[in-house]
Design an enzyme around this catalytic site. Sequence first.
Site, PDB file in Angstrom:
ATOM      1  N   ARG A 240      47.221  63.072   1.394  1.00 13.93           N
ATOM      2  CA  ARG A 240      46.647  61.731   1.452  1.00 13.93           C
ATOM      3  C   ARG A 240      46.392  61.346   2.906  1.00 13.93           C
ATOM      4  NH1 ARG A 240      45.550  62.340  -3.083  1.00 13.93           N
ATOM      5  NH2 ARG A 240      46.041  61.057  -4.905  1.00 13.93           N
ATOM      6  N   GLU A 269      38.446  57.251   3.945  1.00 15.17           N
ATOM      7  CA  GLU A 269      37.475  58.000   3.149  1.00 15.17           C
ATOM      8  C   GLU A 269      36.857  57.129   2.053  1.00 15.17           C
ATOM      9  OE1 GLU A 269      39.891  60.582  -0.056  1.00 15.17           O
ATOM     10  OE2 GLU A 269      40.405  61.098   2.027  1.00 15.17           O
ATOM     11  N   HIS A 287      37.586  65.955   1.025  1.00 16.78           N
ATOM     12  CA  HIS A 287      38.517  65.747  -0.092  1.00 16.78           C
ATOM     13  C   HIS A 287      38.123  66.619  -1.290  1.00 16.78           C
ATOM     14  CE1 HIS A 287      41.487  62.625  -1.903  1.00 16.78           C
ATOM     15  NE2 HIS A 287      41.666  63.824  -2.436  1.00 16.78           N
TER      16      HIS A 287
END
Length: 320
Positions: A240, A269, A287
Site C-alpha cells: 500500500r 494513486e 499497481h
Amino acid sequence: MPDTQRTRLLIARKVPAAVAKRAETEFHAYVTDADMDAWSVVEFCTKHALPAVLIGKKSGLQAEHIAALPPTLKIVANASAGVDHMDVAAAHARGIVVTNAPDALTECTADFTMLLVLAACRRASEYERIMRAGWGKSFGMTDMLGTRVNGKTLGIVGFGRIGRAVARRAQGFGMRVIYTDIQRAAPALENGATYYESLDAMLPHCQVLTLHVPGGGAPLMTAREFGRLPQGAIFVNAARGGLVDEDALYAALTSGQLRGAGLDVYRGEPNVDPRFATLDNVFLTPHMASATVETRDQMGFTALDNVAAVLDGASALNPV
C-alpha cells in the site's frame, strides 16, 4: 435493468468476462459496465432490495453509505485482499457480512514482488530505456552496474500469506530471508527465515526490504526508518502506498541512502508523485501486482463463492 424478482447480486465494478458470466448465470446479477460510486450502489441496492453486492475501490462503502443500505442486504463481497476502502465495523454493526479474497492474490503478488526486487537491483528501467533509444554504445566492464540479488539479505515486513510466498521465491534466488511481524510464525512456516521482534531491530540487516502489511494509519517508512537501512539498500513496495512517507523516500533515493526502489503502489494513486518519474534508480509500475488473467478471475470467483455461501445460509468462506 434487472428483473427484480430474480436478481440477487449487484456487481458494482468491472470484472472479467468469466466472472460476469458466472454471476449472471448463478445469481441473475446486474453487472455494471463501469465502476459505480458508493451512493450509486446504495441507490441500486435499495431500489431492487438486493441481498448482495460486490464492490471495488471506487464503490467503497463508508459509514454513511452503509447506514443507508436496505435491510435486505446480507453481504458486501470484495474481490481483493484489502478492505481499507470500506468501513468494515459499520457493516458489522448492521449485521452485514463483509468478505475478501485473501488467497487469490498471493502467488501473483509474490511473483510481482520478485520482479520489483530484480528490476530495482539490476537497473531494469535504465536498461530498457537505453534499448528503446536505440542503444548504439558499447558498455565497458565498469559501466551501468547493478547489484546482485543472489546472496543478499531480504527483509520482509509482514509474514502472512504473501510475505511467506515472497520468502520462498527469494530463497530460490539464494537470498537470506529475515522478517518481522506482530508475532513469530511457526517454525514450519518460517522455512529457515529469521525472525526479528521489531522493524527497528531488523532494518540495519536488510540489503533489500519489501513491505507486505495492510495500509491505514501513519506511514510505516519515514526518514527515520529509511535511515536505519544500510546505505545502498533496495526498497520495494507492492503493498500500500500509504505505508510510505514519499518525501522521505525521495530524499533517500536522491541522497544515496537507497541504491534503488521498485514501486507498484503510491500515496496519491492513480496520480504518482512526478518526482519519482525523473529518477533513473526507480522502477515504477501502476499497481499491477495482481494483474494476470488467472488471478483476476480467481479474485472474482472467490467473491462469488462467498456470496453463494451467505445467500445459501452458510458461513462466509472469507469473512473479514
